[in-house]
Design a protein around this motif. Structure first.
Motif, PDB file in Angstrom:
ATOM      1  N   VAL A 108       0.868  -1.174   0.000  1.00  0.00           N
ATOM      2  CA  VAL A 108       0.000   0.000   0.000  1.00  0.00           C
ATOM      3  C   VAL A 108       0.907   1.225   0.000  1.00  0.00           C
ATOM      4  O   VAL A 108       1.696   1.416   0.924  1.00  0.00           O
ATOM      5  N   TYR A 109       0.801   2.026  -1.037  1.00  0.00           N
ATOM      6  CA  TYR A 109       1.628   3.228  -1.155  1.00  0.00           C
ATOM      7  C   TYR A 109       0.714   4.391  -1.508  1.00  0.00           C
ATOM      8  O   TYR A 109       0.198   4.474  -2.631  1.00  0.00           O
ATOM      9  N   LYS A 110       0.453   5.233  -0.514  1.00  0.00           N
ATOM     10  CA  LYS A 110      -0.414   6.394  -0.691  1.00  0.00           C
ATOM     11  C   LYS A 110       0.245   7.599  -0.026  1.00  0.00           C
ATOM     12  O   LYS A 110      -0.145   8.004   1.066  1.00  0.00           O
ATOM     13  N   PRO A 111       1.281   8.171  -0.651  1.00  0.00           N
ATOM     14  CA  PRO A 111       1.932   9.321  -0.025  1.00  0.00           C
ATOM     15  C   PRO A 111       0.921  10.450   0.185  1.00  0.00           C
ATOM     16  O   PRO A 111       0.011  10.640  -0.631  1.00  0.00           O
ATOM     17  N   ILE A 112       1.097  11.166   1.269  1.00  0.00           N
ATOM     18  CA  ILE A 112       0.140  12.217   1.592  1.00  0.00           C
ATOM     19  C   ILE A 112       0.251  13.401   0.648  1.00  0.00           C
ATOM     20  O   ILE A 112       1.303  13.671   0.086  1.00  0.00           O
ATOM     21  N   ASN A 113      -0.850  14.090   0.497  1.00  0.00           N
ATOM     22  CA  ASN A 113      -0.879  15.394  -0.150  1.00  0.00           C
ATOM     23  C   ASN A 113      -0.657  16.364   1.007  1.00  0.00           C
ATOM     24  O   ASN A 113      -1.515  16.512   1.880  1.00  0.00           O
ATOM     25  N   GLU A 114       0.510  16.989   1.047  1.00  0.00           N
ATOM     26  CA  GLU A 114       0.885  17.794   2.215  1.00  0.00           C
ATOM     27  C   GLU A 114      -0.101  18.910   2.527  1.00  0.00           C
ATOM     28  O   GLU A 114      -0.415  19.152   3.690  1.00  0.00           O
ATOM     29  N   ALA A 115      -0.617  19.598   1.519  1.00  0.00           N
ATOM     30  CA  ALA A 115      -1.552  20.701   1.764  1.00  0.00           C
ATOM     31  C   ALA A 115      -2.845  20.189   2.383  1.00  0.00           C
ATOM     32  O   ALA A 115      -3.332  20.748   3.378  1.00  0.00           O
ATOM     33  N   GLU A 116      -3.397  19.109   1.828  1.00  0.00           N
ATOM     34  CA  GLU A 116      -4.633  18.538   2.389  1.00  0.00           C
ATOM     35  C   GLU A 116      -4.400  18.018   3.794  1.00  0.00           C
ATOM     36  O   GLU A 116      -5.225  18.208   4.686  1.00  0.00           O
ATOM     37  N   PHE A 117      -3.277  17.319   3.999  1.00  0.00           N
ATOM     38  CA  PHE A 117      -3.013  16.758   5.327  1.00  0.00           C
ATOM     39  C   PHE A 117      -2.800  17.847   6.363  1.00  0.00           C
ATOM     40  O   PHE A 117      -3.271  17.729   7.492  1.00  0.00           O
ATOM     41  N   THR A 118      -2.116  18.909   6.017  1.00  0.00           N
ATOM     42  CA  THR A 118      -1.879  20.001   6.964  1.00  0.00           C
ATOM     43  C   THR A 118      -3.198  20.569   7.474  1.00  0.00           C
ATOM     44  O   THR A 118      -3.356  20.815   8.672  1.00  0.00           O
ATOM     45  N   MET A 119      -4.162  20.752   6.592  1.00  0.00           N
ATOM     46  CA  MET A 119      -5.482  21.255   7.029  1.00  0.00           C
ATOM     47  C   MET A 119      -6.152  20.255   7.963  1.00  0.00           C
ATOM     48  O   MET A 119      -6.706  20.642   8.994  1.00  0.00           O
ATOM     49  N   LYS A 120      -6.100  18.982   7.632  1.00  0.00           N
ATOM     50  CA  LYS A 120      -6.701  17.941   8.475  1.00  0.00           C
ATOM     51  C   LYS A 120      -5.999  17.892   9.833  1.00  0.00           C
ATOM     52  O   LYS A 120      -6.641  17.839  10.885  1.00  0.00           O
ATOM     53  N   GLN A 121      -4.687  17.923   9.803  1.00  0.00           N
ATOM     54  CA  GLN A 121      -3.897  17.853  11.024  1.00  0.00           C
ATOM     55  C   GLN A 121      -4.195  19.033  11.945  1.00  0.00           C
ATOM     56  O   GLN A 121      -4.358  18.862  13.151  1.00  0.00           O
ATOM     57  N   GLU A 122      -4.291  20.226  11.385  1.00  0.00           N
ATOM     58  CA  GLU A 122      -4.573  21.412  12.193  1.00  0.00           C
ATOM     59  C   GLU A 122      -5.925  21.318  12.891  1.00  0.00           C
ATOM     60  O   GLU A 122      -6.085  21.788  14.016  1.00  0.00           O
ATOM     61  N   ARG A 123      -6.899  20.694  12.238  1.00  0.00           N
ATOM     62  CA  ARG A 123      -8.227  20.524  12.840  1.00  0.00           C
ATOM     63  C   ARG A 123      -8.216  19.500  13.968  1.00  0.00           C
ATOM     64  O   ARG A 123      -9.002  19.587  14.901  1.00  0.00           O
ATOM     65  N   LEU A 124      -7.345  18.500  13.880  1.00  0.00           N
ATOM     66  CA  LEU A 124      -7.418  17.358  14.788  1.00  0.00           C
ATOM     67  C   LEU A 124      -6.354  17.298  15.876  1.00  0.00           C
ATOM     68  O   LEU A 124      -6.571  16.666  16.901  1.00  0.00           O
ATOM     69  N   ILE A 125      -5.230  17.926  15.689  1.00  0.00           N
ATOM     70  CA  ILE A 125      -4.068  17.687  16.553  1.00  0.00           C
ATOM     71  C   ILE A 125      -4.324  18.006  18.030  1.00  0.00           C
ATOM     72  O   ILE A 125      -3.794  17.330  18.905  1.00  0.00           O
ATOM     73  N   ASP A 126      -5.156  18.979  18.326  1.00  0.00           N
ATOM     74  CA  ASP A 126      -5.402  19.340  19.729  1.00  0.00           C
ATOM     75  C   ASP A 126      -6.614  18.648  20.332  1.00  0.00           C
ATOM     76  O   ASP A 126      -6.937  18.856  21.491  1.00  0.00           O
ATOM     77  N   ILE A 127      -7.297  17.814  19.546  1.00  0.00           N
ATOM     78  CA  ILE A 127      -8.451  17.063  20.043  1.00  0.00           C
ATOM     79  C   ILE A 127      -7.957  15.728  20.583  1.00  0.00           C
ATOM     80  O   ILE A 127      -7.248  14.989  19.869  1.00  0.00           O
ATOM     81  N   PRO A 128      -8.305  15.370  21.813  1.00  0.00           N
ATOM     82  CA  PRO A 128      -7.872  14.070  22.346  1.00  0.00           C
ATOM     83  C   PRO A 128      -8.317  12.926  21.429  1.00  0.00           C
ATOM     84  O   PRO A 128      -9.379  12.991  20.798  1.00  0.00           O
ATOM     85  N   LEU A 129      -7.512  11.872  21.365  1.00  0.00           N
ATOM     86  CA  LEU A 129      -7.770  10.760  20.447  1.00  0.00           C
ATOM     87  C   LEU A 129      -9.182  10.212  20.545  1.00  0.00           C
ATOM     88  O   LEU A 129      -9.816   9.939  19.545  1.00  0.00           O
ATOM     89  N   GLY A 130      -9.708  10.022  21.719  1.00  0.00           N
ATOM     90  CA  GLY A 130     -11.032   9.450  21.889  1.00  0.00           C
ATOM     91  C   GLY A 130     -12.172  10.369  21.479  1.00  0.00           C
ATOM     92  O   GLY A 130     -13.318   9.937  21.404  1.00  0.00           O
TER      93      GLY A 130
END
Length: 96
Positions: free
Chosen positions: A72-94
């Protein structure tokens, strides 16, 4: 049965069944520790969940339960991932 993927989905780094560098999410997305720590900051680029060290399948069970042959090889699209990461990084995993 846990699918043991043999490479990082983002950078293709080899991750044999006994690699201490293999990290997985709850959907078995598989990445190397470098990508998880340095790029993803523990946010799975596919599902948004966290990533944990993949367990090592005992060598004695590899013949009966072999590693996955699918790459499985699906390199990230950095721009799309950065937006997703910014929305989620401070939310606890659960709570993501």
């Amino acid at each position: 049965m846990l699918e043991i993927r043999t490479s990082c989905e983002n950078c293709k780094k080899p991750l044999p069944y006994d690699s201490p560098e293999a990290m997985i999410c709850t959907f078995e997305c598989t990445f190397c520790k470098d990508c998880v720590d340095q790029i993803f900051k523990n946010v799975c680029p596919n599902c948004g969940g966290g990533l944990e060290k993949r367990p090592i399948r005992p060598k004695s069970l590899l013949a009966k339960y072999p590693v996955s042959a699918e790459v499985v090889y699906k390199p990230i699209n950095e721009a799309e991932f950065t937006m997703k990461q910014e929305r989620l990084i401070d939310i606890p995993l659960g709570e993501r």
